[in-house]
Scaffold this active site. Sequence first.
Site, mmCIF file in Angstrom:
data_model
loop_
_atom_site.group_PDB
_atom_site.id
_atom_site.type_symbol
_atom_site.label_atom_id
_atom_site.label_comp_id
_atom_site.label_asym_id
_atom_site.label_seq_id
_atom_site.Cartn_x
_atom_site.Cartn_y
_atom_site.Cartn_z
ATOM 1 N N SER A 189 32.049 24.605 41.629
ATOM 2 C CA SER A 189 31.118 25.728 41.462
ATOM 3 C C SER A 189 31.805 26.836 40.944
ATOM 4 C CB SER A 189 30.282 25.953 42.668
ATOM 5 O OG SER A 189 31.429 26.308 43.893
ATOM 6 N N GLY A 190 33.128 26.899 41.296
ATOM 7 C CA GLY A 190 33.996 27.979 40.828
ATOM 8 C C GLY A 190 34.633 28.956 41.759
ATOM 9 N N LYS A 191 34.999 28.427 42.970
ATOM 10 C CA LYS A 191 35.358 29.008 44.103
ATOM 11 C C LYS A 191 36.855 29.334 43.748
ATOM 12 C CE LYS A 191 34.568 25.701 47.055
ATOM 13 N NZ LYS A 191 34.098 24.866 46.004
ATOM 14 N N SER A 192 37.631 28.529 43.324
ATOM 15 C CA SER A 192 39.250 28.539 43.070
ATOM 16 C C SER A 192 39.387 29.665 41.882
ATOM 17 C CB SER A 192 39.761 27.304 42.828
ATOM 18 O OG SER A 192 39.691 26.447 43.853
ATOM 19 N N SER A 211 32.975 24.692 52.786
ATOM 20 C CA SER A 211 32.337 25.149 53.968
ATOM 21 C C SER A 211 31.231 24.969 53.941
ATOM 22 C CB SER A 211 32.657 26.787 54.281
ATOM 23 O OG SER A 211 32.530 27.636 53.057
ATOM 24 N N GLY A 238 30.527 26.984 48.341
ATOM 25 C CA GLY A 238 29.869 26.440 47.404
ATOM 26 C C GLY A 238 30.321 24.950 47.027
ATOM 27 N N LEU A 239 29.516 24.432 46.217
ATOM 28 C CA LEU A 239 29.801 23.008 46.012
ATOM 29 C C LEU A 239 31.215 22.740 45.069
ATOM 30 C CD1 LEU A 239 26.460 21.886 44.173
ATOM 31 C CD2 LEU A 239 27.278 21.266 46.466
ATOM 32 N N SER A 240 31.721 21.570 45.117
ATOM 33 C CA SER A 240 32.879 21.339 44.472
ATOM 34 C C SER A 240 32.575 21.575 42.925
ATOM 35 C CB SER A 240 33.416 19.809 44.757
ATOM 36 O OG SER A 240 34.660 19.609 43.923
HETATM 37 N N1 LIG Z 1 34.575 14.030 49.977
HETATM 38 C C1 LIG Z 1 34.863 15.153 49.552
HETATM 39 N N2 LIG Z 1 33.868 16.135 49.657
HETATM 40 C C2 LIG Z 1 34.337 17.207 49.106
HETATM 41 N N3 LIG Z 1 35.372 17.691 48.603
HETATM 42 C C3 LIG Z 1 36.379 16.542 48.642
HETATM 43 C C4 LIG Z 1 36.282 15.433 49.043
HETATM 44 N N4 LIG Z 1 37.185 14.508 49.161
HETATM 45 C C5 LIG Z 1 38.222 15.384 48.537
HETATM 46 N N5 LIG Z 1 37.515 16.623 47.991
HETATM 47 C C6 LIG Z 1 38.428 17.703 47.692
HETATM 48 O O1 LIG Z 1 38.591 18.532 48.657
HETATM 49 C C7 LIG Z 1 38.336 20.115 48.133
HETATM 50 C C8 LIG Z 1 37.169 20.529 49.287
HETATM 51 O O2 LIG Z 1 38.042 20.890 50.649
HETATM 52 P P1 LIG Z 1 37.432 22.019 51.510
HETATM 53 O O3 LIG Z 1 38.358 22.186 52.485
HETATM 54 O O4 LIG Z 1 37.087 23.225 50.808
HETATM 55 O O5 LIG Z 1 36.236 21.152 52.204
HETATM 56 S S1 LIG Z 1 35.274 21.485 53.401
HETATM 57 O O6 LIG Z 1 35.244 23.145 53.293
HETATM 58 O O7 LIG Z 1 36.010 21.039 54.636
HETATM 59 O O8 LIG Z 1 34.215 20.981 53.340
HETATM 60 C C9 LIG Z 1 37.558 19.805 47.066
HETATM 61 O O9 LIG Z 1 37.866 20.932 46.261
HETATM 62 P P2 LIG Z 1 36.883 21.877 45.411
HETATM 63 O O10 LIG Z 1 36.582 21.167 44.440
HETATM 64 O O11 LIG Z 1 37.789 23.003 45.085
HETATM 65 O O12 LIG Z 1 35.989 22.463 46.241
HETATM 66 C C10 LIG Z 1 38.070 18.655 46.566
HETATM 67 O O13 LIG Z 1 38.968 18.558 45.559
HETATM 68 N N1 LIG Z 2 31.374 32.307 36.356
HETATM 69 C C1 LIG Z 2 32.346 31.217 36.532
HETATM 70 N N2 LIG Z 2 33.255 31.482 37.543
HETATM 71 C C2 LIG Z 2 34.035 30.590 38.020
HETATM 72 N N3 LIG Z 2 34.303 29.283 37.312
HETATM 73 C C3 LIG Z 2 33.689 29.133 36.090
HETATM 74 C C4 LIG Z 2 32.535 30.214 35.802
HETATM 75 N N4 LIG Z 2 32.039 29.691 34.465
HETATM 76 C C5 LIG Z 2 32.573 28.719 34.379
HETATM 77 N N5 LIG Z 2 33.459 28.181 35.305
HETATM 78 C C6 LIG Z 2 34.319 26.892 35.202
HETATM 79 O O1 LIG Z 2 34.097 26.188 36.171
HETATM 80 C C7 LIG Z 2 35.022 25.375 36.833
HETATM 81 C C8 LIG Z 2 35.104 25.654 38.312
HETATM 82 O O2 LIG Z 2 36.265 24.795 39.038
HETATM 83 P P1 LIG Z 2 36.857 25.424 40.030
HETATM 84 O O3 LIG Z 2 37.153 26.919 40.268
HETATM 85 O O4 LIG Z 2 38.029 24.381 40.523
HETATM 86 O O5 LIG Z 2 35.737 25.148 41.235
HETATM 87 P P2 LIG Z 2 35.886 24.859 42.780
HETATM 88 O O6 LIG Z 2 36.886 25.628 43.360
HETATM 89 O O7 LIG Z 2 34.431 25.422 43.413
HETATM 90 O O8 LIG Z 2 35.678 23.533 43.298
HETATM 91 C C9 LIG Z 2 36.398 25.798 35.930
HETATM 92 O O9 LIG Z 2 36.710 24.995 35.048
HETATM 93 C C10 LIG Z 2 35.774 27.238 35.266
HETATM 94 O O10 LIG Z 2 36.497 27.459 34.018
#
Ligand SMILES: Nc1ncnc2c1ncn2[C@@H]1O[C@H](COP(=O)(O)OS(=O)(=O)O)[C@@H](OP(=O)(O)O)[C@H]1O
Ligand SMILES: Nc1ncnc2c1ncn2[C@@H]1O[C@H](COP(=O)(O)OP(=O)(O)O)[C@@H](O)[C@H]1O
EC number: 2.7.1.25
Length: 197
Positions: free
Chosen positions: A36-39, A106, A32-34
Amino acid sequence: MANNLFWHEGKITAEDREKLLGQKGVVIWLTGLSGSGKSTIARELEAVLYRQGKLAYVLDGDNIRMGLNKDLGFSEKDRQENIRRIGEVAKLFVDAGIIVITAFISPFRADRDKVRSILPAGKFIEVFVDCPLEVCEARDVKGLYQKAREGKIPEFTGITSPYEPPVKPEITLKTAEQSLEECVDIILTYLRKNLYL
Ligand SMILES: Nc1ncnc2c1ncn2[C@@H]1O[C@H](COP(=O)(O)OS(=O)(=O)O)[C@@H](OP(=O)(O)O)[C@H]1O
Ligand SMILES: Nc1ncnc2c1ncn2[C@@H]1O[C@H](COP(=O)(O)OP(=O)(O)O)[C@@H](O)[C@H]1O
């Protein structure tokens, strides 16, 4: 490239290790998008499973990119290699009998499908962490969307780099509508119903 190599079979099988641990090895692949809630979901699920006596391990985008994949950036080619390596690591963990929870954007369907294809049947559970871009952007957990809008981060997923949603994920979570507890519960219910737990 792999020439003159021979696969070594161990005396102990993946099934033996699963029996020892009292669980089944599987990959729960969150995509899912950055923001979105993955971590958040991965960490909560890992903790709930731990309390149930199940050994799960989280592979998380930021963490893996600080170590194993510190040589990779965010071009399409580097993301592809990122996911390929994670897929291979996840495969090893599954063979060890562990429940692997991965939290990577991904963004490319073909890369996720490739990971599915290297794992034994039924060992890859794709979970679409579905959250509208506007909501992810409003959350802006790490301030990255603002930077991306200001043009300070090139190739940012959802803004200047594509995200291809799964076509037939095993599970879809709507994190803008469902609570964290509901999302974790949906995954746990799926695992129980399909006899992974
Ligand atoms: N350009 C760009 N696009 C997206 N994300 C970025 C970018 N630069 C840095 N980040 C940070 O890196 C995290 C995503 O890394 P991933 O390894 O999950 O990315 S990917 O699957 O290879 O697309 C992502 O973490 P999440 O927010 O947890 O998704 C960001 O913190
Ligand atoms: N149903 C939910 N599941 C996961 N995160 C949620 C949900 N609703 C709200 N959130 C909030 O959304 C944010 C997601 O951030 P994060 O887990 O770092 O996303 P990602 O890892 O996809 O970048 C957090 O601040 C979390 O508290």
